[in-house]
Design a protein around this motif. Structure first.
Motif, PDB file in Angstrom:
ATOM      1  N   TRP A 114       0.138  12.157 -14.755  1.00 30.08           N
ATOM      2  CA  TRP A 114      -0.715  13.007 -15.596  1.00 30.08           C
ATOM      3  C   TRP A 114      -0.639  14.435 -15.134  1.00 30.08           C
ATOM      4  O   TRP A 114      -1.596  15.185 -15.257  1.00 30.08           O
ATOM      5  N   MET A 126       0.828  -1.206   0.000  1.00 26.26           N
ATOM      6  CA  MET A 126       0.000   0.000   0.000  1.00 26.26           C
ATOM      7  C   MET A 126       0.859   1.251   0.000  1.00 26.26           C
ATOM      8  O   MET A 126       0.522   2.257  -0.578  1.00 26.26           O
ATOM      9  N   ALA A 127       2.032   1.165   0.692  1.00 24.17           N
ATOM     10  CA  ALA A 127       2.824   2.374   0.882  1.00 24.17           C
ATOM     11  C   ALA A 127       3.364   2.889  -0.451  1.00 24.17           C
ATOM     12  O   ALA A 127       3.549   4.094  -0.614  1.00 24.17           O
ATOM     13  N   ASP A 128       3.595   1.962  -1.409  1.00 25.24           N
ATOM     14  CA  ASP A 128       4.195   2.429  -2.661  1.00 25.24           C
ATOM     15  C   ASP A 128       3.200   3.189  -3.529  1.00 25.24           C
ATOM     16  O   ASP A 128       3.565   3.792  -4.519  1.00 25.24           O
ATOM     17  N   ILE A 129       1.926   3.189  -3.140  1.00 25.55           N
ATOM     18  CA  ILE A 129       0.941   3.935  -3.926  1.00 25.55           C
ATOM     19  C   ILE A 129       1.288   5.416  -3.930  1.00 25.55           C
ATOM     20  O   ILE A 129       1.286   6.069  -4.970  1.00 25.55           O
ATOM     21  N   ALA A 130       1.615   5.915  -2.725  1.00 22.44           N
ATOM     22  CA  ALA A 130       1.898   7.342  -2.627  1.00 22.44           C
ATOM     23  C   ALA A 130       3.163   7.702  -3.411  1.00 22.44           C
ATOM     24  O   ALA A 130       3.268   8.787  -3.954  1.00 22.44           O
ATOM     25  N   SER A 183       4.178   6.390  -6.161  1.00 20.27           N
ATOM     26  CA  SER A 183       4.082   6.289  -7.616  1.00 20.27           C
ATOM     27  C   SER A 183       2.808   6.954  -8.113  1.00 20.27           C
ATOM     28  O   SER A 183       1.872   6.286  -8.515  1.00 20.27           O
ATOM     29  N   ARG A 209      -1.815   4.260 -19.321  1.00 19.38           N
ATOM     30  CA  ARG A 209      -0.798   5.315 -19.308  1.00 19.38           C
ATOM     31  C   ARG A 209      -0.310   5.679 -20.698  1.00 19.38           C
ATOM     32  O   ARG A 209       0.265   6.735 -20.884  1.00 19.38           O
ATOM     33  N   PRO A 239       0.188   8.849 -10.492  1.00 20.89           N
ATOM     34  CA  PRO A 239       0.008   8.775 -11.939  1.00 20.89           C
ATOM     35  C   PRO A 239       0.719   9.959 -12.596  1.00 20.89           C
ATOM     36  O   PRO A 239       0.713  11.054 -12.058  1.00 20.89           O
ATOM     37  N   PHE A 299      -8.959   5.770 -17.552  1.00 19.67           N
ATOM     38  CA  PHE A 299      -8.250   6.476 -16.488  1.00 19.67           C
ATOM     39  C   PHE A 299      -7.085   5.657 -15.935  1.00 19.67           C
ATOM     40  O   PHE A 299      -6.335   6.135 -15.098  1.00 19.67           O
ATOM     41  N   ALA A 300      -6.970   4.403 -16.367  1.00 12.99           N
ATOM     42  CA  ALA A 300      -5.865   3.574 -15.889  1.00 12.99           C
ATOM     43  C   ALA A 300      -4.747   3.499 -16.927  1.00 12.99           C
ATOM     44  O   ALA A 300      -3.590   3.346 -16.579  1.00 12.99           O
ATOM     45  N   ILE A 358     -13.160   3.184 -16.913  1.00 12.84           N
ATOM     46  CA  ILE A 358     -12.155   2.637 -15.992  1.00 12.84           C
ATOM     47  C   ILE A 358     -10.820   2.470 -16.727  1.00 12.84           C
ATOM     48  O   ILE A 358      -9.770   2.901 -16.253  1.00 12.84           O
TER      49      ILE A 358
END
Lengths: 521, 102
Positions: B11, B1-5, B7, B76, B9, B73-74, B70
């Motif tokens: 954009w 979960m921590a790596d979400i912040a 990485s 890249r 997106p 927005f996912a 969906i």
């Protein structure tokens, strides 16, 4: 589909929620109230608080009443009383405008003009069109918000990995962001099937509004498609006076042809002409599927001119519509819909609260301004619309009966208070929550008192007379007053969290919230 | 979960974000609407009554649009995104035009 995908979904969930949340709350709030729109009608239209009649007046008598009022209108509309709506309705077009009046089914006498749009005329259409009629903008905004809601549900499920644990987690002793998130998860996960079903079925009701050109590859023109799908019937006037049969006899014939199914409404075409037609639409009170079974009978002979039923896929569409419209008779389910609708409101509001509370400290430190904008938006969209709705109810009781354009003033009472709710939210920020909660408590207490004073139907009387709609509305308002007062008290005891508060006092420790804050940043 | 912040997106540029929003929401709608018309024609072609095919295709259209939102927005790869959401509606409309003519 690793962390990158979840990060994208997190971004989508956060920003779609902030951007359309206000509209979504309005749609969910009005939809939840629409579950009881006819009961709200009884409360707002005291002249229609009639005891159900076993033997309603004859349809021929009703036709005379309608005809006297309508003159030479090309068609007449008569809706029959139901359990939830104890009055007959008549309608016709006069000088380009649709006129509708209520009729007492026991005596076949006209009831006074409504002077209000009520639940069915204001709250219900607000739910699916925001009452914006210009270029159907309202429908498209609601449709877009509904698609965003579906995307929010999907992205929300993807973001929350611990979906099973979230099911059982509500930590009210924790700090505000954590409580908001827990409540958001509980209502979101527990209500997920309902929220998905109600949003998708809402879109499916308007399938031809949102995909107006779906027929393009299949039919040469729109009319061809409509004829096959809905197949309405009409025939030209004969321009000779006719000798119509008794409407009651025609109605009995319709019941016989439907094998016991009863009519919901009828429409008389070319009344008085030799080619007059009576159209009967079958009631769907006894089933989920909102059938479009229609009978066209010759008004002079009773012969069947045309009989419509739906094919299987159209029936599925009408079933999904029926799941959304809940026009069937089932009080337990009706209350469950109401509760689940409210849970949708909580879901949207707590989503906003979590967004705000998880950012407040960081934004203050960085000197960002966006938080205030979103906080004011949230206040106006949630407590503001509740207050506006109460102002609509109070205006209904205070405006003098018989006043010209009375229904417009009621609507204005709604819109002005709603605008004031946003303005107050933006000006007072954090304090506005408690202040608007107090205002809701006062207004929700005021409405049943006014109902008792002006219509005389206080709770003891409405309960003893079996006026469940009126009593239920009064009790719901009192419950709202109690909840709002408790909330306001609790909010005022909480340490202030706005930017105006002393920096040291804001929120205390946020150890529990920083992790979630980062996730949703 | 921590790596979400860590990485977020990519954009960040506003122009790219606006392009994505327009492509996915507007382009996605036009692509869906064209697919609904084509799908209805296809189902009618294999024997479903025309009005039934239209309703079925249009009801499924909401789920197709949801899937496109969906994915939109996912994804890249901006070029692929533009190809699908700008080229897709044109292609589908073209097919529809040919189908109606033939």
């Amino acid at each position: 589909m690793g962390a990158g995908f979840r990060a994208s979904m997190n971004w989508l969930h956060t920003w779609a929620g902030v951007v359309v949340g206000a509209v979504l709350f309005a749609i969910f709030w009005m939809g939840t109230l629409s579950v009881f729109d006819r009961e709200i009608d009884r409360w707002m239209m005291p002249e229609t608080r009639l005891a159900p009649v076993a033997e309603p007046a004859s349809l021929d008598r009703i036709r005379e009443v309608a005809q006297a009022l309508a003159g030479d209108a090309p068609s007449l509309f008569i809706s029959l009383p139901t359990e939830r709506q104890p009055v007959l309705g008549i309608g016709f077009r006069k000088d380009g405008e649709f006129v509708s009046r209520n009729v007492d089914p026991a005596t076949a006498t006209l009831l006074p003009e409504r002077g209000t749009l009520g639940g069915t005329g204001f709250i219900f259409p607000f739910h699916f069109s925001l009452n914006i009629k210009l270029w159907s903008i309202g429908y498209w905004l609601v449709g877009l918000a509904a698609m965003a809601m579906l995307a929010l549900l999907v992205s929300g499920v993807i973001v929350h990995v611990k979906i099973f644990a979230d099911f059982f987690t509500l930590r009210t002793d924790k700090k505000a962001p954590r409580v908001a998130l827990d409540l958001h998860n509980v209502t979101g996960v527990l209500g997920l099937p309902f929220h998905f079903m109600i949003t998708l079925s809402g879109l499916i009701i308007f399938v031809l509004v949102y995909f107006p050109n779906a027929w393009q590859g299949t039919f040469p023109d729109r009319a061809g498609y409509f004829k096959e799908a809905f197949g309405s019937y009409s025939r030209p006037k004969a321009n000779q006076p006719g000798d119509p049969m008794s409407l009651d006899a025609l109605s009995a014939e319709a019941v016989r042809l439907w094998g016991g199914g009863t009519p919901l409404y009828l429409r008389l075409w070319h009344t008085g002409d030799a080619n007059a037609v009576v159209e009967f639409r079958r009631s769907y009170e006894d089933r989920v599927t909102m059938n479009t079974d229609t009978l066209y009978l010759d008004a002079a002979t009773g012969a069947v001119l045309s009989r419509q039923t739906q094919q299987p896929i159209m029936t599925a569409q009408r079933f999904l519509s029926g799941l959304h419209f809940i026009q069937f008779r089932h009080w337990t389910l009706r209350w469950i819909y109401f509760a689940l609708g409210l849970s949708g409101c909580v879901l949207i509001a707590t989503g906003f609260l979590f967004w705000l509370e998880s950012r407040r400290k960081r934004h203050e430190k960085q000197g960002l301004k966006g938080l205030g904008v979103v906080e004011g938006l949230t206040i106006g969209a949630t407590t503001g619309i509740i207050l506006a709705t109460l102002s609509f109810f109070i205006a209904n009781k205070l405006l003098p009966p018989g006043m010209a354009e009375r229904q417009s003033y009621e609507a204005w009472a709604f819109y002005l208070l709603w605008a004031a709710g946003f303005a107050h939210g933006w000006i007072r920020r954090g304090q506005a929550w408690a202040e608007q909660s107090w205002a809701i408590a006062a207004a929700a207490l005021c409405a049943p008192v006014l109902n008792a004073l002006i219509t005389g139907d206080h709770l003891a009387r409405s309960l003893s007379k079996g006026q469940w709609a009126v009593a239920g509305m009064d009790l719901a308002l009192l419950a709202l007053a109690a909840i709002a007062a408790l909330t306001a008290r609790k909010l005022q005891r909480r340490p202030a969290t706005t930017s105006r508060a002393m920096p040291g006092r804001a929120q205390g420790s946020t150890r529990g919230s920083t992790r979630e804050g980062r996730q949703h940043a | 979960m921590a790596d979400i912040a860590s990485s977020p997106p990519r954009w960040q540029p506003a122009a790219l974000l606006v392009l994505r929003l327009l492509a996915v929401i507007v382009g996605g709608y036009y692509l869906t609407a064209a697919l609904v018309s084509l799908g209805a024609a296809g189902m009618a072609g294999i024997g479903l009554p025309g009005s039934e095919a239209v309703v079925l295709a249009a009801m499924l259209g909401f789920l197709v649009y949801l899937g496109l939102l969906i994915w939109g927005f996912a994804e890249r790869r901006m070029r692929l995104l533009c190809l699908v959401f700008l080229g897709g509606p044109l292609l589908a409309q073209g097919l529809l035009y040919l189908q109606a003519g033939g």
